[in-house]
Scaffold this motif. Structure first.
Motif, mmCIF file in Angstrom:
data_model
loop_
_atom_site.group_PDB
_atom_site.id
_atom_site.type_symbol
_atom_site.label_atom_id
_atom_site.label_comp_id
_atom_site.label_asym_id
_atom_site.label_seq_id
_atom_site.Cartn_x
_atom_site.Cartn_y
_atom_site.Cartn_z
ATOM 1 N N THR A 1 14.694 -0.426 -41.430
ATOM 2 C CA THR A 1 16.004 -1.057 -41.613
ATOM 3 C C THR A 1 16.469 -0.753 -43.035
ATOM 4 O O THR A 1 15.652 -0.578 -43.948
ATOM 5 N N PHE A 2 17.785 -0.701 -43.205
ATOM 6 C CA PHE A 2 18.373 -0.314 -44.484
ATOM 7 C C PHE A 2 19.187 -1.446 -45.086
ATOM 8 O O PHE A 2 19.732 -2.282 -44.371
ATOM 9 N N ALA A 3 19.261 -1.431 -46.414
ATOM 10 C CA ALA A 3 20.145 -2.311 -47.170
ATOM 11 C C ALA A 3 20.883 -1.432 -48.169
ATOM 12 O O ALA A 3 20.353 -0.408 -48.614
ATOM 13 N N ILE A 4 22.088 -1.813 -48.517
ATOM 14 C CA ILE A 4 22.871 -1.047 -49.479
ATOM 15 C C ILE A 4 22.495 -1.503 -50.889
ATOM 16 O O ILE A 4 22.556 -2.691 -51.208
ATOM 17 N N SER A 5 22.110 -0.545 -51.735
ATOM 18 C CA SER A 5 21.713 -0.858 -53.120
ATOM 19 C C SER A 5 22.946 -1.138 -53.977
ATOM 20 O O SER A 5 24.084 -0.955 -53.535
ATOM 21 N N LYS A 6 22.717 -1.520 -55.212
ATOM 22 C CA LYS A 6 23.826 -1.801 -56.124
ATOM 23 C C LYS A 6 24.656 -0.559 -56.423
ATOM 24 O O LYS A 6 25.786 -0.651 -56.870
ATOM 25 N N TRP A 7 24.094 0.643 -56.153
ATOM 26 C CA TRP A 7 24.832 1.893 -56.355
ATOM 27 C C TRP A 7 25.522 2.354 -55.067
ATOM 28 O O TRP A 7 26.119 3.415 -55.032
ATOM 29 N N GLY A 8 25.377 1.583 -53.992
ATOM 30 C CA GLY A 8 25.998 1.955 -52.732
ATOM 31 C C GLY A 8 25.151 2.870 -51.874
ATOM 32 O O GLY A 8 25.634 3.436 -50.899
ATOM 33 N N VAL A 9 23.872 2.991 -52.212
ATOM 34 C CA VAL A 9 22.966 3.875 -51.475
ATOM 35 C C VAL A 9 22.272 3.091 -50.361
ATOM 36 O O VAL A 9 21.656 2.057 -50.627
ATOM 37 N N PRO A 10 22.336 3.581 -49.120
ATOM 38 C CA PRO A 10 21.528 2.964 -48.075
ATOM 39 C C PRO A 10 20.047 3.251 -48.348
ATOM 40 O O PRO A 10 19.658 4.415 -48.467
ATOM 41 N N GLU A 11 19.258 2.201 -48.495
ATOM 42 C CA GLU A 11 17.838 2.352 -48.818
ATOM 43 C C GLU A 11 16.986 1.571 -47.811
ATOM 44 O O GLU A 11 17.401 0.512 -47.341
ATOM 45 N N PRO A 12 15.795 2.105 -47.515
ATOM 46 C CA PRO A 12 14.910 1.355 -46.623
ATOM 47 C C PRO A 12 14.479 0.054 -47.286
ATOM 48 O O PRO A 12 14.191 0.021 -48.481
ATOM 49 N N LYS A 13 14.454 -1.023 -46.507
ATOM 50 C CA LYS A 13 14.010 -2.312 -47.048
ATOM 51 C C LYS A 13 12.516 -2.306 -47.322
ATOM 52 O O LYS A 13 12.055 -2.869 -48.308
ATOM 53 N N GLU A 14 11.770 -1.698 -46.421
ATOM 54 C CA GLU A 14 10.311 -1.611 -46.544
ATOM 55 C C GLU A 14 9.847 -0.529 -45.596
ATOM 56 O O GLU A 14 10.655 0.074 -44.889
ATOM 57 N N GLY A 15 8.557 -0.282 -45.576
ATOM 58 C CA GLY A 15 8.052 0.717 -44.648
ATOM 59 C C GLY A 15 6.782 1.375 -45.142
ATOM 60 O O GLY A 15 6.093 0.857 -46.029
ATOM 61 N N ILE A 16 6.507 2.536 -44.590
ATOM 62 C CA ILE A 16 5.292 3.282 -44.909
ATOM 63 C C ILE A 16 5.592 4.217 -46.069
ATOM 64 O O ILE A 16 6.417 5.129 -45.952
ATOM 65 N N LEU A 17 4.930 3.960 -47.206
ATOM 66 C CA LEU A 17 5.111 4.821 -48.378
ATOM 67 C C LEU A 17 4.464 6.181 -48.137
ATOM 68 O O LEU A 17 3.371 6.271 -47.583
ATOM 69 N N VAL A 18 5.143 7.221 -48.578
ATOM 70 C CA VAL A 18 4.635 8.590 -48.456
ATOM 71 C C VAL A 18 4.437 9.142 -49.869
ATOM 72 O O VAL A 18 5.357 9.078 -50.689
ATOM 73 N N PRO A 19 3.256 9.693 -50.168
ATOM 74 C CA PRO A 19 3.039 10.272 -51.501
ATOM 75 C C PRO A 19 3.979 11.456 -51.739
ATOM 76 O O PRO A 19 4.209 12.273 -50.840
ATOM 77 N N THR A 20 4.501 11.546 -52.944
ATOM 78 C CA THR A 20 5.421 12.615 -53.314
ATOM 79 C C THR A 20 4.839 13.986 -53.005
ATOM 80 O O THR A 20 5.540 14.873 -52.522
ATOM 81 N N ARG A 21 3.566 14.158 -53.251
ATOM 82 C CA ARG A 21 2.954 15.479 -53.083
ATOM 83 C C ARG A 21 2.788 15.881 -51.626
ATOM 84 O O ARG A 21 2.457 17.018 -51.329
ATOM 85 N N GLN A 22 3.071 14.975 -50.703
ATOM 86 C CA GLN A 22 3.003 15.299 -49.283
ATOM 87 C C GLN A 22 4.302 15.945 -48.788
ATOM 88 O O GLN A 22 4.330 16.583 -47.743
#
Length: 188
Positions: free
Chosen positions: A92-113
């Motif tokens: 699920t998404f929420a709109i950030s203070k910059w207007g970006v749709p961002e996931p509320k929570e979920g499964i973190l993925v390492p950057t190097r993946q």
């Protein structure tokens, strides 16, 4: 041209595009991506567009990725960095203070993946340098990625000849796709 001047110019240009142009351009960009040699990879990082900034509608790219059964990773701002979450049916998404749709929570993925990153931008040049909003989120993120991550900018407009104030920490794109053309910046 200087980054600050490009930011002002391209922010204004984007505000003046019609909804029809934005949607047709977004679809053309998504279709052009099908011709890039990226589809053997599995982990694709996709930004969610800021509607009021008239960013490219990435829903067309998302449909392609889902149709090809790829793992889609979406970002969320965490202080001065980005966190990366696997997009699932439960996201699920929420709109950030910059207007970006961002996931509320979920499964973190390492950057190097992450294998491929679709990069938002305001402008880019013929060498693969880009101008974003100036907060450094994507420069920091791309610096933390594997050296072989494929960086693909998405733009409504053509390349500038040159960005004159490129900094040592700025990370070049491998490709940039606009509605009319695919630019390749590989050094090979």
């Amino acid at each position: 041209m200087l980054k600050k001047d490009l930011r002002l110019s391209y922010d204004t240009r984007r505000k003046n595009v019609s909804e029809d142009f934005l949607q047709s351009s977004s679809l053309e960009i998504a279709n052009s991506l099908l011709h890039l040699p990226i589809w053997h990879f599995n982990y694709f990082h996709l930004f969610m567009p800021i509607a009021q900034k008239r960013e490219i509608d990435t829903s067309y790219i998302l449909s392609i990725l889902q149709g090809k059964d790829k793992n889609v990773i979406v970002p969320k701002v965490a202080t001065k960095t980005l966190q990366h979450f696997l997009l699932t049916d439960a996201t699920t998404f929420a709109i950030s203070k910059w207007g970006v749709p961002e996931p509320k929570e979920g499964i973190l993925v390492p950057t190097r993946q992450i294998d491929v990153v679709f990069v938002p931008l305001l402008a880019f040049d013929k060498l693969g340098n880009r101008v974003g909003y100036g907060k450094g989120f994507y420069d920091n993120f791309l610096a933390a990625c594997r050296a072989d991550v494929i960086k693909i900018g998405l733009s409504l407009f053509e390349a500038e000849r040159t960005i004159t104030d490129v900094a040592p920490h700025d990370i070049r794109l491998d490709y940039c796709v606009n509605p009319k053309r695919v630019y390749s910046f590989s050094e090979g």
